[in-house]
Structure formats: C-alpha cells, structure tokens
Design an enzyme around this catalytic site. Structure first.
Site, mmCIF file in Angstrom:
data_model
loop_
_atom_site.group_PDB
_atom_site.id
_atom_site.type_symbol
_atom_site.label_atom_id
_atom_site.label_comp_id
_atom_site.label_asym_id
_atom_site.label_seq_id
_atom_site.Cartn_x
_atom_site.Cartn_y
_atom_site.Cartn_z
ATOM 1 N N GLY A 1 0.855 -1.186 0.000
ATOM 2 C CA GLY A 1 0.000 0.000 0.000
ATOM 3 C C GLY A 1 0.894 1.241 0.000
ATOM 4 O O GLY A 1 2.061 1.186 -0.402
ATOM 5 N N PHE A 2 0.349 2.352 0.491
ATOM 6 C CA PHE A 2 1.105 3.609 0.462
ATOM 7 C C PHE A 2 2.382 3.523 1.296
ATOM 8 O O PHE A 2 3.442 3.980 0.877
ATOM 9 C CB PHE A 2 0.226 4.748 0.975
ATOM 10 C CG PHE A 2 -0.841 5.140 0.005
ATOM 11 C CD1 PHE A 2 -0.549 5.949 -1.076
ATOM 12 C CD2 PHE A 2 -2.135 4.679 0.150
ATOM 13 C CE1 PHE A 2 -1.525 6.304 -1.994
ATOM 14 C CE2 PHE A 2 -3.122 5.023 -0.754
ATOM 15 C CZ PHE A 2 -2.828 5.833 -1.827
ATOM 16 N N GLY A 3 2.295 2.916 2.490
ATOM 17 C CA GLY A 3 3.465 2.856 3.369
ATOM 18 C C GLY A 3 4.529 1.909 2.850
ATOM 19 O O GLY A 3 5.718 2.252 2.781
ATOM 20 N N VAL B 1 0.225 -13.109 4.446
ATOM 21 C CA VAL B 1 0.982 -13.346 5.685
ATOM 22 C C VAL B 1 -0.022 -13.684 6.789
ATOM 23 O O VAL B 1 -1.050 -13.018 6.936
ATOM 24 C CB VAL B 1 1.811 -12.099 6.044
ATOM 25 C CG1 VAL B 1 2.412 -12.230 7.442
ATOM 26 C CG2 VAL B 1 2.910 -11.894 5.009
ATOM 27 N N GLU C 1 -18.432 11.842 0.363
ATOM 28 C CA GLU C 1 -18.158 11.696 -1.069
ATOM 29 C C GLU C 1 -19.173 10.749 -1.723
ATOM 30 O O GLU C 1 -19.709 11.033 -2.802
ATOM 31 C CB GLU C 1 -16.722 11.181 -1.265
ATOM 32 C CG GLU C 1 -15.699 12.273 -0.976
ATOM 33 C CD GLU C 1 -14.263 11.784 -0.771
ATOM 34 O OE1 GLU C 1 -13.368 12.623 -0.673
ATOM 35 O OE2 GLU C 1 -14.036 10.563 -0.693
HETATM 36 C C1 LIG Z 1 -12.512 4.492 0.833
HETATM 37 C C2 LIG Z 1 -11.255 5.140 1.351
HETATM 38 C C3 LIG Z 1 -10.986 6.459 1.044
HETATM 39 C C4 LIG Z 1 -9.834 7.068 1.523
HETATM 40 N N1 LIG Z 1 -9.591 8.358 1.174
HETATM 41 C C5 LIG Z 1 -8.436 8.934 1.548
HETATM 42 C C6 LIG Z 1 -8.111 10.246 1.130
HETATM 43 O O1 LIG Z 1 -8.901 10.888 0.412
HETATM 44 N N2 LIG Z 1 -6.922 10.775 1.499
HETATM 45 C C7 LIG Z 1 -6.051 10.065 2.276
HETATM 46 O O2 LIG Z 1 -4.963 10.564 2.551
HETATM 47 N N3 LIG Z 1 -6.324 8.851 2.716
HETATM 48 C C8 LIG Z 1 -7.493 8.243 2.365
HETATM 49 N N4 LIG Z 1 -7.791 6.982 2.795
HETATM 50 C C9 LIG Z 1 -6.886 6.333 3.748
HETATM 51 C C10 LIG Z 1 -5.651 5.761 3.048
HETATM 52 O O3 LIG Z 1 -6.035 5.025 1.910
HETATM 53 C C11 LIG Z 1 -4.896 4.907 4.030
HETATM 54 O O4 LIG Z 1 -4.539 5.703 5.145
HETATM 55 C C12 LIG Z 1 -3.654 4.334 3.407
HETATM 56 O O5 LIG Z 1 -3.992 3.458 2.344
HETATM 57 C C13 LIG Z 1 -2.827 3.576 4.441
HETATM 58 O O6 LIG Z 1 -1.702 3.045 3.824
HETATM 59 P P1 LIG Z 1 -1.081 1.682 4.353
HETATM 60 O O7 LIG Z 1 0.164 1.477 3.562
HETATM 61 O O8 LIG Z 1 -1.004 1.686 5.818
HETATM 62 O O9 LIG Z 1 -2.156 0.548 3.997
HETATM 63 P P2 LIG Z 1 -2.860 0.189 2.631
HETATM 64 O O10 LIG Z 1 -2.668 1.246 1.619
HETATM 65 O O11 LIG Z 1 -4.241 -0.191 3.005
HETATM 66 O O12 LIG Z 1 -2.070 -1.102 2.130
HETATM 67 C C14 LIG Z 1 -2.084 -2.305 2.844
HETATM 68 C C15 LIG Z 1 -1.590 -3.403 1.927
HETATM 69 O O13 LIG Z 1 -1.347 -4.565 2.709
HETATM 70 C C16 LIG Z 1 -1.849 -5.702 2.046
HETATM 71 N N5 LIG Z 1 -2.148 -6.698 3.068
HETATM 72 C C17 LIG Z 1 -3.032 -6.576 4.076
HETATM 73 N N6 LIG Z 1 -3.013 -7.677 4.841
HETATM 74 C C18 LIG Z 1 -2.091 -8.511 4.293
HETATM 75 C C19 LIG Z 1 -1.621 -9.811 4.629
HETATM 76 N N7 LIG Z 1 -2.081 -10.474 5.687
HETATM 77 N N8 LIG Z 1 -0.673 -10.379 3.848
HETATM 78 C C20 LIG Z 1 -0.184 -9.726 2.764
HETATM 79 N N9 LIG Z 1 -0.613 -8.491 2.403
HETATM 80 C C21 LIG Z 1 -1.538 -7.893 3.163
HETATM 81 C C22 LIG Z 1 -3.078 -5.185 1.313
HETATM 82 O O14 LIG Z 1 -3.419 -6.032 0.236
HETATM 83 C C23 LIG Z 1 -2.616 -3.790 0.876
HETATM 84 O O15 LIG Z 1 -2.012 -3.825 -0.410
HETATM 85 C C24 LIG Z 1 -8.935 6.342 2.338
HETATM 86 C C25 LIG Z 1 -9.208 5.011 2.652
HETATM 87 C C26 LIG Z 1 -10.361 4.413 2.170
HETATM 88 C C27 LIG Z 1 -10.651 2.971 2.500
#
Ligand SMILES: Cc1cc2nc3c(=O)[nH]c(=O)nc-3n(C[C@H](O)[C@H](O)[C@H](O)COP(=O)(O)OP(=O)(O)OC[C@H]3O[C@@H](n4cnc5c(N)ncnc54)[C@H](O)[C@@H]3O)c2cc1C
Length: 439
Positions: free
Chosen positions: A20-22, A86, A178
């Site tokens: 994801g983003f992180g 995982v 939205e």
């Molecule tokens: C509908 C919606 C709208 C949003 N709108 C905004 C916005 O307008 N602006 C904003 O800044 N933020 C927004 N967000 C929040 C933003 O998307 C999240 O804060 C951001 O994606 C977090 O990044 P992350 O890397 O922590 O997790 P994520 O981007 O959620 O990535 C997690 C990744 O881990 C993978 N994963 C999960 N569990 C496992 C596992 N057990 N094994 C292997 N892979 C796994 C998933 O497949 C995914 O690819 C929104 C979120 C949603 C749901």
C-alpha cells in the site's frame, strides 16, 4: 517449506508486508541501499483507495485506480515480489509465516498491512451494509446501486419501489460525504432519462452520522458548508443518531426504521491483525502501538507503519490514518534502515507533518483545510482534483482519469455503469446476496 533466495545473497534482507502507500514508499526510498528486499502482498495490485468511491459510483473503472505491484517494481532488481498472504510472524526465528505454510526469513521486517472497516461488534451487518476498502468492495457497492435502480424499474408496489430507491450511507467522514454526494448526482442527473417506469430523481439519499456534524475532522464552518452543499444536492443528513440495526429490509436509527435496499458502511476502521502476529500492544482499533521510531517495543528489527500502527507525533497528537502519513512513515523507516547499515544505531523519532485535509462533495465542490488556509467550493474541488491526479501512478492513468472527470463534468455521464459479478437478473442479484462477497 522455506522461500530461500535463488542465489547466495548475504545482503541485509528487508521484508516488507503490504504494497500500500506505506510499503511502497519504504521500498521506493530504499533504492540503491545495500539491501535485498522481498515485497509480499496478498493482492497483485497497489490500490489508490482515495478514489475507491468513484469506482463504487460508476465514475471510474477499476483499472484507473489500481496497478500491478510486479509491474510497478519491475525496474528494481533488488526487489522480489511475492503474491501471498501473511498469517503470522515467528519473531524468535525471524520468519514471516505465509498462508501456504512456507516462510520467508528477514533481517528487518516492515509491516504495512493497513486496515479494514469495522462494524463495532456488529459483523453480522456486513452482508447488508458493505464497506469500501478493496476493488471487490467497490464493484459490489456499484453493483448494488445500479441493481437497485434496475429492480425499481420493474417493481409495481410503491412501497417496495421507494425502498429500492432509498440509498443509506452510514458514517459522514470524507468517504461517506463523497459517496452521498455522488450517489445523489447519479440519481438526479446522470441516470435521468435512462428509465421508463421510475423517475430516478425521486430517489432518497440518506447520510446517517452518530456524531453531531459531518466531516468531524474539519473545522465547524467547513463541516457546516459541506452539510449545506450536500442538502442542496438532495442528500438528507441525519446527525446524532447512531444506527442500531441493519438488515435486508433497511436500517434502524434514532428509534426509526428506514426501509432501504442499499446500505453502505463508511463508519469505522479496524487495523489488520499485525499486532497479534507480533504480540505488540494495540489500541481500540487493533493498531499496533509502536515506539516513536516506529519499531515494535523490544524488537528494533520490526517496524509497523501506516494504518496498521498507532503512534503520536512529537506534540502528542495521534498520527491520522491517511495516505500521506503512511508515506511519511515509509520514508522514515527507509532512512532508519539506511542509517543503521551505515553504522548509526541512534534511531530518530518519527515526526509527522500534516499537509492538509481534503474532501469532495459531488463533482464540483470540495472543502480543504490546510491549517491557516481553508478553502471551499469550486476552487477547492479543482485543487482536490489536481492533487489526486498528481498522486496517481503513470501518465496513462492521469490522462484517463482526467478525461473521465471531464466527461462527467461536461456531459453528466458516468461511463463505468457496469453491473458485474454474476447474473444481474437472477436471484443472486438480490442485495445482501452477492455472488462474490469481498473477503
Ligand atoms: C474508501 C477510502 C478512502 C480514503 N480516502 C483517503 C483520502 O482521500 N486521502 C487520504 O490521505 N487517505 C485516504 N484513505 C486512507 C488511506 O487510503 C490509508 O490511510 C492508506 O492506504 C494507508 O496506507 P497503508 O500502507 O497503511 O495501507 P494500505 O494502503 O491499506 O495497504 C495495505 C496493503 O497490505 C496488504 N495486506 C493486508 N493484509 C495482508 C496480509 N495479511 N498479507 C499480505 N498483504 C496484506 C493489502 O493487500 C494492501 O495492499 C482512504 C481510505 C479508504 C478505505
């Protein structure tokens, strides 16, 4: 079974779980570092979640907001990408445990597995009120919205038709606002003229919020503006009324029953179970409580970042679960790994910089809170649109999304009005009985 590297490679091995983003930002910032990286994700694509609601409301196609991870990382020979789920971590043995029983060893582990929606102890509501987190969620919601209109067209009973034309969104944060604004536009402009027995303008879009105002994270004047703009679009805003039941018949809130065929959940999040995998303390939303340097207490070799982690900024304010925060944390972790490999083991604390909060209300209006500068209306929408196009990956996607938006603006048409996942006419088409439920 162990996933060993194909060749003897003694470089420091960084395993990143979640693209994801992180997670993506972490590997992006590790380019050129003396490490080899394994990126593990249970999906083959990176998803731009901020525009998910546009897939759910037929404005964008799925391929416009998601990209194959393998393709994104194709130029990085230091990265191996694994499609796997995982299920745990063997901390003592320094292995990640995969769903097929195999393991991946690590020197440093970065967990960035995000969050999902939460039903506050009412998981039985999920079949009736799907949330929005994955592409499958978005196409499920799109299917339900479009099917509700189709079924209303064939319904002769006025009460059942009214229920089919009632769309309830629970939760008035940015996603709920939205969704409500866009569904109202769909009913009041896009679909007008497409049906013969129903007037789609008679649809009700009801946004229910337990708290006292919409967009609670914004200032009071911006949230009051957003509420007025929603009401102008025809959205009924119900505040201070927690939902107490969801079923195939509708919702109960504030002691009232509202018959509705389509209910969408936009009310809460639950972190991935990463904290349980590593035995870390967690907050109420299940997020792993990490040290100020984003490591797990007692385990400097494990980082948890993004929506899966709970950490406060130096002023003591919780870092929000938004994309820029996850990216900043990914950048911080990469810098820490680089510093350690260079011999500096004094890990710096993560410091969050909030750039601003944005939310749209339909296709022309938005609110933006940059701190000292606050914007609302059409100008805010343009800034919102440009910011999102800028953060999309690839020129082709930017052009494609820009064209889709131009089309919606000028023609009031949404080109992705496709009902997919099974027969639209069969019994499985009943809302609440999707043939392909998201996992
Ligand atoms: C509908 C919606 C709208 C949003 N709108 C905004 C916005 O307008 N602006 C904003 O800044 N933020 C927004 N967000 C929040 C933003 O998307 C999240 O804060 C951001 O994606 C977090 O990044 P992350 O890397 O922590 O997790 P994520 O981007 O959620 O990535 C997690 C990744 O881990 C993978 N994963 C999960 N569990 C496992 C596992 N057990 N094994 C292997 N892979 C796994 C998933 O497949 C995914 O690819 C929104 C979120 C949603 C749901």
């Amino acid at each position: 079974m162990t996933n060993a590297p194909a060749v003897d490679d003694r470089r420091h091995h960084v395993v990143v779980v979640g693209a994801g983003f992180g997670g993506l930002e972490t590997v992006h910032r590790l380019a050129g570092a003396p490490v080899r990286i394994t990126m593990i994700d249970r999906r083959n694509h990176h998803l731009f979640q901020p525009l998910l609601y546009q897939v759910a409301t037929a404005s964008l196609a799925t391929s416009e907001i998601a990209w194959p991870i393998r393709h994104l990382l194709r130029k990085r020979e230091d990265i191996a990408t694994l499609l796997a789920t995982v299920e745990g971590v063997d901390i003592a043995g320094r292995h990640v445990l995969l769903d097929d029983g195999s393991t991946v060893s690590y020197d440093t582990l970065v967990i960035a597995t995000g969050a999902r929606h939460a039903y506050f102890g009412h998981d039985d509501w999920e079949p009736f009120a799907p949330g929005l987190k994955t592409l499958e969620d978005a196409t499920t919601v799109r299917r339900r919205i479009l099917l509700a209109f189709e079924r209303a067209e064939r319904e002769s009973d006025p009460q059942r038709r009214a229920a089919l034309l009632t769309f309830v969104i629970i939760g008035a944060g940015p996603t709920g606002v939205e969704l409500a604004g866009t569904i109202a536009e769909l009913a009041r402009t896009t679909l007008v003229g497409d049906f013969r027995s129903i007037d789609t303008r008679e649809s009700r879009v009801v946004l229910i919020e337990a708290g006292p105002r919409v967009l609670a994270a914004f200032t009071e004047d911006l949230s009051a503006y957003a509420q007025r703009a929603l009401e102008k679009l025809g959205v009924e805003v119900e505040l201070g009324q927690p939902v107490t039941a969801c079923s195939a018949e509708g919702v109960v809130y504030g002691g009232k029953t509202l018959p509705a065929a389509t209910i969408i959940w936009a009310a809460g999040v639950q972190a991935s179970p990463a904290a349980q995998w590593i035995g870390a303390p967690s907050d109420r939303a299940g997020r792993a409580q990490v040290e100020p340097d984003l490591t797990v207490p007692g385990h400097k070799e494990i980082f948890v970042i993004g929506d899966a982690a709970s950490v406060a900024d130096p002023a003591g304010n919780p870092v929000p679960g938004i994309a820029p925060a996850a990216k900043q944390q990914g950048k911080h972790v990469a810098a820490t790994i680089r510093a350690r490999l260079a011999g500096n083991h004094q890990d710096a604390a993560f410091s969050y910089r909030h750039a601003g909060s944005l939310a749209t209300i339909g296709k022309r209006l938005a609110v933006i809170d940059f701190g000292r500068i606050k914007l609302r209306g059409a100008l805010a929408w343009w800034i919102w649109g440009l910011a999102h196009i800028y953060f999309l990956i690839g020129v082709r996607n930017r052009l494609s999304v820009a064209l889709s938006w131009l089309w919606i603006h000028t023609r009031d048409q949404r080109s992705s009005r496709l009902i997919t996942q099974g027969s639209a006419a069969g019994r499985s088409a009943d809302p609440g009985k999707d043939p392909a439920r998201p996992e």
